[in-house]
Design a protein around this motif. Structure first.
Motif, PDB file in Angstrom:
ATOM      1  N   ARG A 190     -14.225 -17.041   5.684  1.00  0.00           N
ATOM      2  CA  ARG A 190     -13.825 -16.507   4.311  1.00  0.00           C
ATOM      3  C   ARG A 190     -14.334 -15.173   4.324  1.00  0.00           C
ATOM      4  O   ARG A 190     -15.453 -14.659   4.449  1.00  0.00           O
ATOM      5  N   MET A 191     -13.185 -14.308   3.916  1.00  0.00           N
ATOM      6  CA  MET A 191     -13.422 -13.067   3.784  1.00  0.00           C
ATOM      7  C   MET A 191     -13.011 -12.707   2.129  1.00  0.00           C
ATOM      8  O   MET A 191     -11.847 -12.887   1.857  1.00  0.00           O
ATOM      9  N   THR A 192     -13.976 -12.040   1.725  1.00  0.00           N
ATOM     10  CA  THR A 192     -13.451 -11.595   0.031  1.00  0.00           C
ATOM     11  C   THR A 192     -13.668 -10.031  -0.137  1.00  0.00           C
ATOM     12  O   THR A 192     -14.640  -9.620   0.300  1.00  0.00           O
ATOM     13  N   ILE A 193     -12.639  -9.319  -0.670  1.00  0.00           N
ATOM     14  CA  ILE A 193     -12.532  -7.994  -0.963  1.00  0.00           C
ATOM     15  C   ILE A 193     -13.064  -7.707  -2.411  1.00  0.00           C
ATOM     16  O   ILE A 193     -12.020  -8.055  -3.336  1.00  0.00           O
ATOM     17  N   PHE A 194     -13.908  -6.702  -2.825  1.00  0.00           N
ATOM     18  CA  PHE A 194     -13.878  -6.381  -4.343  1.00  0.00           C
ATOM     19  C   PHE A 194     -13.743  -5.016  -4.600  1.00  0.00           C
ATOM     20  O   PHE A 194     -14.110  -4.145  -3.542  1.00  0.00           O
ATOM     21  N   ASP A 195     -13.220  -4.591  -5.862  1.00  0.00           N
ATOM     22  CA  ASP A 195     -13.117  -3.240  -6.098  1.00  0.00           C
ATOM     23  C   ASP A 195     -14.529  -2.804  -6.695  1.00  0.00           C
ATOM     24  O   ASP A 195     -15.232  -3.579  -6.723  1.00  0.00           O
ATOM     25  N   ARG A 196     -14.597  -1.647  -7.251  1.00  0.00           N
ATOM     26  CA  ARG A 196     -16.013  -1.098  -7.636  1.00  0.00           C
ATOM     27  C   ARG A 196     -16.405  -1.727  -8.697  1.00  0.00           C
ATOM     28  O   ARG A 196     -17.590  -1.494  -9.118  1.00  0.00           O
ATOM     29  N   ASN A 229      -1.802  -7.376  -5.180  1.00  0.00           N
ATOM     30  CA  ASN A 229      -0.579  -7.625  -5.928  1.00  0.00           C
ATOM     31  C   ASN A 229       0.557  -7.032  -5.516  1.00  0.00           C
ATOM     32  O   ASN A 229       1.500  -6.880  -6.477  1.00  0.00           O
ATOM     33  N   GLY A 230       0.901  -6.595  -4.379  1.00  0.00           N
ATOM     34  CA  GLY A 230       1.897  -5.939  -3.801  1.00  0.00           C
ATOM     35  C   GLY A 230       2.033  -4.565  -4.051  1.00  0.00           C
ATOM     36  O   GLY A 230       3.003  -3.802  -3.585  1.00  0.00           O
ATOM     37  N   GLN A 231       0.939  -3.898  -4.720  1.00  0.00           N
ATOM     38  CA  GLN A 231       0.941  -2.478  -4.909  1.00  0.00           C
ATOM     39  C   GLN A 231      -0.196  -1.780  -4.194  1.00  0.00           C
ATOM     40  O   GLN A 231      -1.004  -2.391  -4.009  1.00  0.00           O
ATOM     41  N   ARG A 232       0.217  -0.651  -4.041  1.00  0.00           N
ATOM     42  CA  ARG A 232      -0.809   0.158  -2.983  1.00  0.00           C
ATOM     43  C   ARG A 232      -2.190   0.273  -3.669  1.00  0.00           C
ATOM     44  O   ARG A 232      -2.300   0.643  -4.644  1.00  0.00           O
ATOM     45  N   ALA A 233      -3.169  -0.136  -3.106  1.00  0.00           N
ATOM     46  CA  ALA A 233      -4.579  -0.059  -3.764  1.00  0.00           C
ATOM     47  C   ALA A 233      -4.961   1.538  -3.724  1.00  0.00           C
ATOM     48  O   ALA A 233      -4.652   2.302  -2.860  1.00  0.00           O
ATOM     49  N   LEU A 234      -6.038   1.878  -4.734  1.00  0.00           N
ATOM     50  CA  LEU A 234      -6.160   3.172  -4.712  1.00  0.00           C
ATOM     51  C   LEU A 234      -7.256   3.634  -3.386  1.00  0.00           C
ATOM     52  O   LEU A 234      -7.787   2.611  -3.285  1.00  0.00           O
ATOM     53  N   GLU A 235      -7.008   4.672  -2.996  1.00  0.00           N
ATOM     54  CA  GLU A 235      -8.107   5.049  -2.053  1.00  0.00           C
ATOM     55  C   GLU A 235      -9.567   4.941  -2.677  1.00  0.00           C
ATOM     56  O   GLU A 235      -9.783   4.982  -4.005  1.00  0.00           O
ATOM     57  N   GLY A 236     -10.584   4.706  -1.834  1.00  0.00           N
ATOM     58  CA  GLY A 236     -11.772   4.775  -2.309  1.00  0.00           C
ATOM     59  C   GLY A 236     -12.558   3.641  -1.292  1.00  0.00           C
ATOM     60  O   GLY A 236     -12.105   3.031  -0.599  1.00  0.00           O
ATOM     61  N   GLN A 237     -13.837   3.588  -2.093  1.00  0.00           N
ATOM     62  CA  GLN A 237     -14.748   2.613  -1.465  1.00  0.00           C
ATOM     63  C   GLN A 237     -14.565   1.133  -2.135  1.00  0.00           C
ATOM     64  O   GLN A 237     -14.530   0.945  -3.251  1.00  0.00           O
ATOM     65  N   TYR A 238     -14.481   0.032  -1.147  1.00  0.00           N
ATOM     66  CA  TYR A 238     -14.364  -1.251  -1.778  1.00  0.00           C
ATOM     67  C   TYR A 238     -15.425  -2.129  -1.001  1.00  0.00           C
ATOM     68  O   TYR A 238     -16.107  -1.689   0.062  1.00  0.00           O
ATOM     69  N   THR A 274     -23.593 -18.047   8.213  1.00  0.00           N
ATOM     70  CA  THR A 274     -23.889 -16.431   8.281  1.00  0.00           C
ATOM     71  C   THR A 274     -22.994 -15.781   7.238  1.00  0.00           C
ATOM     72  O   THR A 274     -21.843 -16.088   7.109  1.00  0.00           O
ATOM     73  N   VAL A 275     -23.579 -14.956   6.425  1.00  0.00           N
ATOM     74  CA  VAL A 275     -23.128 -14.242   5.377  1.00  0.00           C
ATOM     75  C   VAL A 275     -23.295 -12.617   5.692  1.00  0.00           C
ATOM     76  O   VAL A 275     -24.514 -12.100   6.223  1.00  0.00           O
ATOM     77  N   ARG A 276     -22.099 -12.020   5.963  1.00  0.00           N
ATOM     78  CA  ARG A 276     -22.225 -10.510   5.762  1.00  0.00           C
ATOM     79  C   ARG A 276     -21.584  -9.592   4.749  1.00  0.00           C
ATOM     80  O   ARG A 276     -20.324 -10.264   4.123  1.00  0.00           O
ATOM     81  N   THR A 277     -22.222  -8.788   4.137  1.00  0.00           N
ATOM     82  CA  THR A 277     -21.696  -8.072   3.094  1.00  0.00           C
ATOM     83  C   THR A 277     -21.653  -6.390   3.477  1.00  0.00           C
ATOM     84  O   THR A 277     -22.681  -6.261   4.322  1.00  0.00           O
ATOM     85  N   GLY A 278     -21.095  -5.736   2.944  1.00  0.00           N
ATOM     86  CA  GLY A 278     -20.905  -4.260   3.214  1.00  0.00           C
ATOM     87  C   GLY A 278     -19.616  -3.577   2.350  1.00  0.00           C
ATOM     88  O   GLY A 278     -19.031  -4.130   1.571  1.00  0.00           O
ATOM     89  N   GLY A 279     -19.613  -2.281   2.817  1.00  0.00           N
ATOM     90  CA  GLY A 279     -18.457  -1.622   2.095  1.00  0.00           C
ATOM     91  C   GLY A 279     -17.481  -0.984   2.993  1.00  0.00           C
ATOM     92  O   GLY A 279     -17.886  -0.838   4.243  1.00  0.00           O
ATOM     93  N   VAL A 280     -16.291  -1.090   2.605  1.00  0.00           N
ATOM     94  CA  VAL A 280     -15.265  -0.306   3.662  1.00  0.00           C
ATOM     95  C   VAL A 280     -14.409   0.682   2.884  1.00  0.00           C
ATOM     96  O   VAL A 280     -14.220   0.802   1.679  1.00  0.00           O
ATOM     97  N   LEU A 281     -14.171   1.907   3.524  1.00  0.00           N
ATOM     98  CA  LEU A 281     -13.344   2.883   2.731  1.00  0.00           C
ATOM     99  C   LEU A 281     -11.922   3.015   3.217  1.00  0.00           C
ATOM    100  O   LEU A 281     -11.470   2.773   4.206  1.00  0.00           O
ATOM    101  N   LEU A 282     -11.130   2.938   2.084  1.00  0.00           N
ATOM    102  CA  LEU A 282      -9.820   2.918   2.094  1.00  0.00           C
ATOM    103  C   LEU A 282      -9.259   4.412   2.160  1.00  0.00           C
ATOM    104  O   LEU A 282      -9.610   5.054   0.940  1.00  0.00           O
TER     105      LEU A 282
END
Length: 661
Positions: free
Chosen positions: A599-605, A625-634, A648-656
Motif C-alpha cells: 500500500r502506497m499513500t501520497i500526501f501534500d504539504r 483528480n485528473g489535474q496536474r499537481a503543483l510542483e513541490g515536496q510531497y 515494513t513501513v517506509r516514509t519520506g518525501g519526494v520532489l515533483l
C-alpha cells in the motif's frame, strides 16, 4: 360176596371217619395245637437229607408198606389242624428260602389204625455269596480278604486261585486272609473264585463269587529317588521311580530315625513335602504292600542348604557336606544365574569362592547341585549383590544431537565395570567456556533429553559421570557440545565448531537445505568449514531453512538446530520525478523484492491524501483528480507485508518537478 365186600368197605370208611372225628374233635385240635406232638396214631417216613441247600430237593423215603393213602405237606406251620393243611401225595420238594421246615405226613395203617400223623424236621441252608476283595502284592502274590459279614454258616470255604490250584479253608483260615503265590511262568492276569461249603448231609455249596481279573506284580526292586529339589524355604520336591504297580511310601528322618510322612503312591511320580527346608532334610522311599512283604528301601537322599555372602570383588559360598548315602557321590556343581560356574569332586568340600568378574550392585544368584549315583540334589537358589570398591571405568563415548528441538545425549557405558544398577550424572554448560552445573540424573539408563535447553539460543556442552551402585563415580567424560547454527553475515550461515562427539572427532560437516516451498531437501558437503556463503539461487526466496549434519570419523552423526535464513525486504524509491511528458521519470514508482502485500499513500504539504494504491506495479503520475499537481515536496507512506508475513513501513518525501519549456 358182594355184600361182604361192601360191608368191609363201609366198615373201613366208618372206622376212618371215626378216627378222624376222635382226632380232630379232641380239645387240643380245636385249640390249634401242633398236631405233630404225640399223635394218637403215628405214621412213619424218612428223608434222604435232613439238611439241604436252597434250590436242592428233599425226598420222602422209608414209608412203611402197610401205611396207605399217605399225603404230605412240606411246610407245616406247626399250629394248623390237619383238616386245614393242604396235603398231596408228592414225595419231593424244592425249597427257595432258607430256614427250618416241618414235613407232615397223614395216612392210614401202619398197624396203628386210621388217621396216622408223622412229622420230620428239615433244615434248608442259605447259599448266599461269600464276598471278598483281593490285594495284589509284589512277588506274584495275592491275598484274599473276605467280607466277614458274608461268611454265613458254611463249614468250610473253597478257593479257586485261577491257576488250577484249589484250596479248602476253615472259617478261621479264611478270616486270616489266605495268600497264594503264582508260579513265575504263564499268565499275569487271573480271576479268583470263592464258594462256601456245607458238610454232609447237606453237602452243597454257595453261589460262586468271583474277583475282577487281577494283574500280578513281579518282585519289588529297590525304588530310586531320581531328583530332590528345594523350591522354597518350606518346600522340597522329590522325584522317584518304582516298579509299575508297586506301592511306595515316603519316609523322613526326624531326630535320627525315619518316620512315615503319610505320603504314598504307586509306580513313579513326585512327592511334595512341606518342611523346614532351611535345614538339611533326609528322605527314603520304601515299598509297601498288603502282604506285609519285607519292604525295599531307596538310598538315603538329603537336601542341600546353600549360603552366599558378598565380599569385595568376590562372592563366598558355603554348605554342609552332603549327608545322604555317600558311596555313589560324584561331584558338586555350582551354578551362577543358571550357568555352571564351577565343579567340585570331593564330597567333603563345603566352600566355593566366585571371583569371576564381580561388579558392584549386580545381583548374582547361585544354586548348588550334587550328583549322587542316579540322583540329582538341587539347593534353593540364593542371591547376593556384588561388592567392588574399584573406581568405575571411564565412559567410553558420548554424542549430543538435537532431536525434536531438544538436545539428546547418549553415552556408551564403561563395559568393564558395568553394574546392573547405576546412575548417570549429567552436567551442562552454556558454550564451551561456560561453567558446568548438574541438570539431571539417569537411573539404569544411558540416554538423556535436556528439556530445559533451547537449541536455537546457543550451543550447550555436556559432561557425564558414571556412578556405581556402591556410590563410586568415574571421572567426568570429555565435553560434547551441540552444534549451534545461525547467521553472522547478510548472505551466509555460521555454526559452532565444538565437537558433539567424544572420543571420535569431526570428519566433515554437511549443510542440509530444506526448500521453503516444497519442503524438499538437498545436502552441501563443506568439509571442516563452519561458514557457508549463500548463492543468489539460495537468496531467491526470502526464507530458507538449514540444518548442519556433523559426521564423525567412525560414522556417528549429530544434528544441529534448524535455522531459517531470512532476507530483509528491499524497497527502492526515487527522491524526485518529472511528470512533464517527455517519457522520462514520469511516475513516482516503488520497486522492491520479497513484497507480498503493498500500500502506497501520497500526501501534500497539508497532509491531504492526493494518491493511494495497493498495486505495487502502479505509481503516482503527478496528478490529483485528473489535474496536474503543483510542483513541490510531497510526502509518502509505504506499508509492505513480506513473504514471511512481516510488516515494513517506509516514509519520506519526494520532489515533483516540471520542466520549463
Amino acid at each position: 360176596m358182594e355184600s361182604g365186600v361192601k360191608t368191609n368197605g363201609l366198615t373201613g370208611w366208618l372206622s376212618l371217619a371215626l378216627g378222624l372225628y376222635l382226632l380232630l374233635g379232641s380239645p387240643r385240635f380245636v385249640q390249634g395245637q401242633n398236631v405233630c406232638a404225640n399223635p394218637r396214631f403215628p405214621g412213619d417216613f424218612s428223608v434222604d437229607k435232613a439238611k439241604i441247600c436252597v434250590g436242592s430237593s428233599v425226598n420222602i423215603v422209608g414209608v412203611p408198606a402197610n401205611l396207605i393213602s399217605a399225603q404230605y405237606n412240606f411246610e407245616y406251620d406247626g399250629k394248623s389242624t390237619i383238616d386245614k393243611v393242604t396235603l398231596a401225595p408228592t414225595k419231593a420238594h424244592t425249597y427257595s428260602t432258607p430256614g427250618s421246615y416241618t414235613i407232615i405226613q397223614s395216612g392210614t395203617g401202619n398197624g396203628a389204625g386210621t388217621g396216622t400223623i408223622f412229622c420230620k424236621e428239615v433244615v434248608v441252608l442259605p447259599v448266599d455269596q461269600v464276598k471278598f476283595t483281593v490285594n495284589v502284592c509284589s512277588g506274584r502274590r495275592a491275598i484274599l480278604v473276605p467280607d466277614g459279614s458274608t461268611l454265613g454258616q458254611y463249614d468250610s470255604y473253597e478257593i479257586r486261585w485261577g491257576d488250577g490250584t484249589v484250596e479248602r479253608k476253615t472259617r478261621a483260615e479264611l478270616t486270616n486272609q489266605p495268600a497264594h503265590t503264582y508260579s513265575n511262568s504263564g499268565n499275569t492276569v487271573y480271576t479268583i473264585a470263592l464258594q462256601g461249603v456245607y458238610n454232609p448231609p447237606a453237602d452243597c455249596k454257595s453261589t460262586v463269587s468271583q474277583s475282577t481279573p487281577i494283574s500280578l506284580i513281579g518282585a519289588a526292586t529297590q525304588p530310586t529317588i531320581s531328583a530332590l529339589k528345594t523350591t522354597s524355604d518350606n518346600t522340597i520336591d522329590i522325584d522317584y521311580q518304582a516298579n509299575t504297580g508297586i506301592a511306595v511310601q515316603l519316609y523322613q528322618k526326624v531326630n535320627g530315625a525315619y518316620v512315615s510322612t503319610g505320603k504314598t503312591s504307586t509306580g513313579g511320580g513326585t512327592f511334595t513335602v512341606q518342611t523346614d527346608a532351611k535345614q538339611v532334610q533326609c528322605f527314603q522311599v520304601v515299598t509297601q504292600d498288603a502282604c506285609n512283604s519285607t519292604p525295599v528301601k531307596s538310598d538315603e537322599v538329603c537336601s542341600l542348604v546353600l549360603d552366599a555372602k558378598a565380599a569385595n570383588k568376590q562372592n563366598n559360598l558355603s554348605w554342609q557336606a552332603y549327608a545322604g548315602t555317600a558311596t555313589q557321590f560324584r561331584f558338586y556343581r555350582i551354578r551362577r544365574n543358571g550357568v555352571v560356574n564351577g565343579q567340585l569332586t570331593s564330597r567333603t568340600t563345603t566352600t566355593y569362592t566366585d571371583a569371576n568378574d564381580i561388579t558392584c550392585g549386580t545381583q548374582y544368584c547361585y544354586s548348588l547341585e550334587a550328583t549322587v549315583g542316579p540322583t540329582t540334589i538341587t539347593s534353593q537358589q540364593v542371591c547376593v549383590n556384588g561388592i567392588n570398591d574399584g573406581t568405575p571405568g571411564d565412559i567410553e563415548g558420548v554424542v549430543v544431537s538435537i532431536e525434536n528441538n531438544r538436545p539428546r545425549i547418549v553415552a556408551n557405558l564403561p563395559a568393564a565395570s558395568l553394574s546392573s544398577t547405576f546412575t548417570l550424572v549429567v552436567s551442562r554448560a552454556s558454550g564451551s567456556s561456560g561453567t558446568y552445573q548438574q541438570v539431571g540424573t539417569l537411573v539404569n539408563q544411558n540416554s538423556f533429553v535436556d528439556e530445559s535447553a533451547d537449541p536455537a539460543a546457543g550451543s550447550y556442552c555436556y559432561q557425564l559421570s558414571y556412578q556405581s551402585a556402591c556410590g563410586l563415580s568415574s571421572k567426568p567424560s570429555e565435553p560434547v557440545c551441540s552444534v549451534f547454527l545461525n547467521s553472522n553475515s547478510p548472505k551466509g550461515i555460521d555454526w559452532s565448531a565444538s565437537s558433539p562427539f567424544t572420543p571420535s572427532t569431526v570428519a566433515e560437516y554437511i549443510v542440509e537445505v530444506i526448500d521453503s516451498v516444497n519442503n524438499t531437501k538437498r545436502e552441501i558437503r563443506v568439509s571442516s568449514n563452519t561458514h557457508l556463503d549463500l548463492t543468489d539461487a539460495d537468496l531467491e526466496s526470502q526464507t530458507q531453512k538449514y540444518r548442519i549434519i556433523t559426521a564423525s570419523s567412525d560414522g556417528t552423526v549429530s544434528y544441529s538446530n534448524f535455522y531459517t535464513f531470512r532476507s530483509e525486504v528491499k524497497i527502492w524509491l526515487p527522491d524526485a520525478f518529472t511528470p512533464d511528458g517527455d517519457g522520462m521519470n514520469e511516475v513516482f514508482l516503488a520497486k522492491g523484492i520479497y513484497l507480498d502485500q503493498f500500500r502506497m499513500t501520497i500526501f501534500d504539504r497539508w497532509g491531504e491524501v492526493v494518491f493511494t494504491t495497493t498495486d505495487k506495479q502502479q505509481g503516482w503520475d503527478g496528478t490529483v483528480n485528473g489535474q496536474r499537481a503543483l510542483e513541490g515536496q510531497y510526502l509518502y507512506r509505504i506499508e509492505v507485508i513480506d513473504q514471511t508475513n512481516l510488516k515494513t513501513v517506509r516514509t519520506g518525501g519526494v520532489l515533483l518537478v516540471r520542466s520549463k519549456r
